[in-house]
Design a protein around this motif. Sequence first.
Motif, short mmCIF file in Angstrom:
data_model
loop_
_atom_site.label_atom_id
_atom_site.label_comp_id
_atom_site.label_asym_id
_atom_site.label_seq_id
_atom_site.Cartn_x
_atom_site.Cartn_y
_atom_site.Cartn_z
N GLN A 1 0.82 -1.20 0.00
CA GLN A 1 0.00 0.00 0.00
C GLN A 1 0.86 1.26 0.00
O GLN A 1 0.55 2.25 -0.68
N LEU A 2 1.95 1.24 0.77
CA LEU A 2 2.86 2.39 0.81
C LEU A 2 3.53 2.59 -0.54
O LEU A 2 3.56 3.71 -1.08
N ALA A 3 4.09 1.51 -1.10
CA ALA A 3 4.77 1.61 -2.40
C ALA A 3 3.82 2.11 -3.48
O ALA A 3 4.17 2.98 -4.28
N ALA A 4 2.61 1.56 -3.50
CA ALA A 4 1.64 1.95 -4.53
C ALA A 4 1.24 3.41 -4.39
O ALA A 4 1.11 4.13 -5.39
N ALA A 5 1.05 3.88 -3.16
CA ALA A 5 0.64 5.27 -2.94
C ALA A 5 1.71 6.24 -3.41
O ALA A 5 1.40 7.27 -4.03
N VAL A 6 2.98 5.94 -3.13
CA VAL A 6 4.07 6.82 -3.56
C VAL A 6 4.17 6.84 -5.08
O VAL A 6 4.30 7.91 -5.69
N SER A 7 4.10 5.66 -5.70
CA SER A 7 4.17 5.61 -7.16
C SER A 7 2.99 6.32 -7.80
O SER A 7 3.15 7.07 -8.77
N GLN A 8 1.81 6.11 -7.26
CA GLN A 8 0.62 6.73 -7.82
C GLN A 8 0.69 8.26 -7.74
O GLN A 8 0.17 8.96 -8.61
N ALA A 9 1.39 8.76 -6.73
CA ALA A 9 1.51 10.21 -6.53
C ALA A 9 2.60 10.84 -7.39
O ALA A 9 2.79 12.06 -7.36
N PHE B 1 9.01 8.44 5.05
CA PHE B 1 7.85 7.61 4.69
C PHE B 1 7.53 6.58 5.77
O PHE B 1 6.42 6.03 5.80
N LEU B 2 8.49 6.32 6.65
CA LEU B 2 8.24 5.38 7.74
C LEU B 2 7.10 5.85 8.64
O LEU B 2 6.36 5.05 9.21
N ALA B 3 6.96 7.16 8.75
CA ALA B 3 5.92 7.73 9.62
C ALA B 3 4.54 7.72 8.98
O ALA B 3 3.54 8.03 9.66
N CYS B 4 4.45 7.38 7.70
CA CYS B 4 3.15 7.36 7.02
C CYS B 4 2.27 6.24 7.58
O CYS B 4 2.77 5.18 7.95
N PRO B 5 0.97 6.44 7.62
CA PRO B 5 0.07 5.39 8.13
C PRO B 5 0.12 4.10 7.32
O PRO B 5 -0.21 3.03 7.83
N GLU B 6 0.57 4.19 6.05
CA GLU B 6 0.64 2.98 5.22
C GLU B 6 1.82 2.08 5.59
O GLU B 6 1.86 0.92 5.14
N SER B 7 2.79 2.57 6.34
CA SER B 7 3.90 1.70 6.75
C SER B 7 3.39 0.72 7.80
O SER B 7 2.34 0.92 8.41
N SER B 8 4.16 -0.35 8.02
CA SER B 8 3.68 -1.41 8.93
C SER B 8 4.30 -1.33 10.32
O SER B 8 4.21 -2.29 11.09
N ILE B 9 4.94 -0.19 10.67
CA ILE B 9 5.54 -0.11 12.00
C ILE B 9 4.46 -0.14 13.08
O ILE B 9 3.34 0.31 12.88
N VAL B 10 4.83 -0.66 14.24
CA VAL B 10 3.88 -0.83 15.33
C VAL B 10 3.70 0.50 16.07
O VAL B 10 4.53 1.41 15.98
N PRO B 11 2.59 0.64 16.82
CA PRO B 11 2.34 1.90 17.54
C PRO B 11 3.48 2.34 18.44
O PRO B 11 3.76 3.54 18.55
N ALA B 12 4.18 1.39 19.08
CA ALA B 12 5.30 1.76 19.96
C ALA B 12 6.40 2.47 19.18
O ALA B 12 7.02 3.41 19.68
N GLN B 13 6.66 2.03 17.94
CA GLN B 13 7.68 2.69 17.14
C GLN B 13 7.19 4.05 16.66
O GLN B 13 7.96 5.02 16.61
N ARG B 14 5.91 4.17 16.32
CA ARG B 14 5.38 5.48 15.92
C ARG B 14 5.54 6.49 17.04
O ARG B 14 5.91 7.64 16.82
N ALA B 15 5.23 6.03 18.27
CA ALA B 15 5.35 6.93 19.41
C ALA B 15 6.80 7.33 19.65
O ALA B 15 7.10 8.50 19.95
N ALA B 16 7.72 6.37 19.50
CA ALA B 16 9.14 6.67 19.69
C ALA B 16 9.63 7.65 18.64
O ALA B 16 10.40 8.58 18.95
N MET B 17 9.20 7.48 17.41
CA MET B 17 9.60 8.40 16.35
C MET B 17 9.06 9.81 16.61
O MET B 17 9.77 10.80 16.42
N ALA B 18 7.83 9.90 17.07
CA ALA B 18 7.21 11.20 17.31
C ALA B 18 7.92 11.99 18.40
O ALA B 18 7.91 13.22 18.40
N ALA B 19 8.57 11.26 19.31
CA ALA B 19 9.24 11.91 20.44
C ALA B 19 10.73 12.13 20.19
O ALA B 19 11.41 12.76 21.01
N ALA B 20 11.28 11.60 19.10
CA ALA B 20 12.72 11.57 18.90
C ALA B 20 13.26 12.78 18.15
O ALA B 20 12.55 13.41 17.35
#
Length: 353
Positions: free
Chosen positions: A26-34, A238-257
């Motif tokens: 989904q992430l790859a397709a969205a970037v290509s489509q854009a 792009f890791l922070a995009c909702p289409e990536s598969s990272i878990v909520p704990a990693q999203r939270a860590a990224m947001a604070a880093a």
Amino acid sequence: MTTLLQRLQITLPIFQGPMTGSDTPQLAAAVSQAGGLGFLGCGMRSPQAMADAAAAVRAATAKPFGMNLFVLETPDPDAAEVAAAMDRLAPLYATFGLQPERPARWCEDFAAQFEALIAARPAVASFTFGILSAAQVRRLKSEAGSFVIGTATTVAEALAWQEVGADAVVASGMEAGGHRGTFLGDWDGSQIGTLALVPQCVDALKIPVIAAGAIMDGRGIAAAQALGAQAVQMGTAFLACPESSIVPAQRAAMAAAQATDTRLTRIFSGRPARGILNQAMRMLQPHEADIPAYPVQNALMGPIRRAAAQAGDAGHIALWAGQGVGAARGLAAGELVALLAQEWQDTRAKLSN
């Protein structure tokens, strides 16, 4: 439009980094489509999973996309080395109630993955961790019709990829998140920043250079082009995009880093990689020199990472991110590409005044 963009039939100089284990079709397709180039990170995908992921991208967009593999030989580690590594990790296994077990396999078979890549016929085939032979590059071009991109962390590596027939090279600075692609020379000497690496590669090569490492917005894209790059590859953004598969704990860590929170470490996989400092990195840092090389350590840490992700424990998962993590924006991928394009155009307009 640059020669590279014309060749790839895309409109924007924006490549989504192939983030093995964190990307999705989904992430790859969205970037290509854009208008950019989406990527599937297939280093840890089985041949069947590669085929399925490529089919999923094609079902979502008719635009070109890329697939990336790790160039690896299946290891045959010494039993004593494996036993010592498992003893070292015993406290982490115990933390999650796991019993240490020797993995049934250390990694996917690269030869089988390579055949699956040819069968998938992506517009772009890129590689990290090693280098292909000239014969392999020729097969990709003739049998799959793929544009071949190598990853380099030094000018010598970039020249080596040009020598075997690559169509372009990603010059990956030490600021980049995730694994270092170094395959020639020593690790320490290969920690070259994007600003230094890109123009040196541009000057040395006859093929296009794609810049990577802490490029997070349109200003970074314009800056990379000013250095001579024809496009940029962006992972952390792009890791922070909702289409990536990272878990909520990693999203939270990224947001604070912030940039000062990232480190290069071998503890999760056995290969230097940049991620957000956490408990596991602090605990195993004294053992960095003794940790077995990728993919052995990566396989041994796999159960711990998976258990930690399931438990929402950011202290024991690999929080891969580059030094630009503080500028990450959690936008949908298509929205992010549109914003990046606008920022890039605005920056170019300001510079031309």
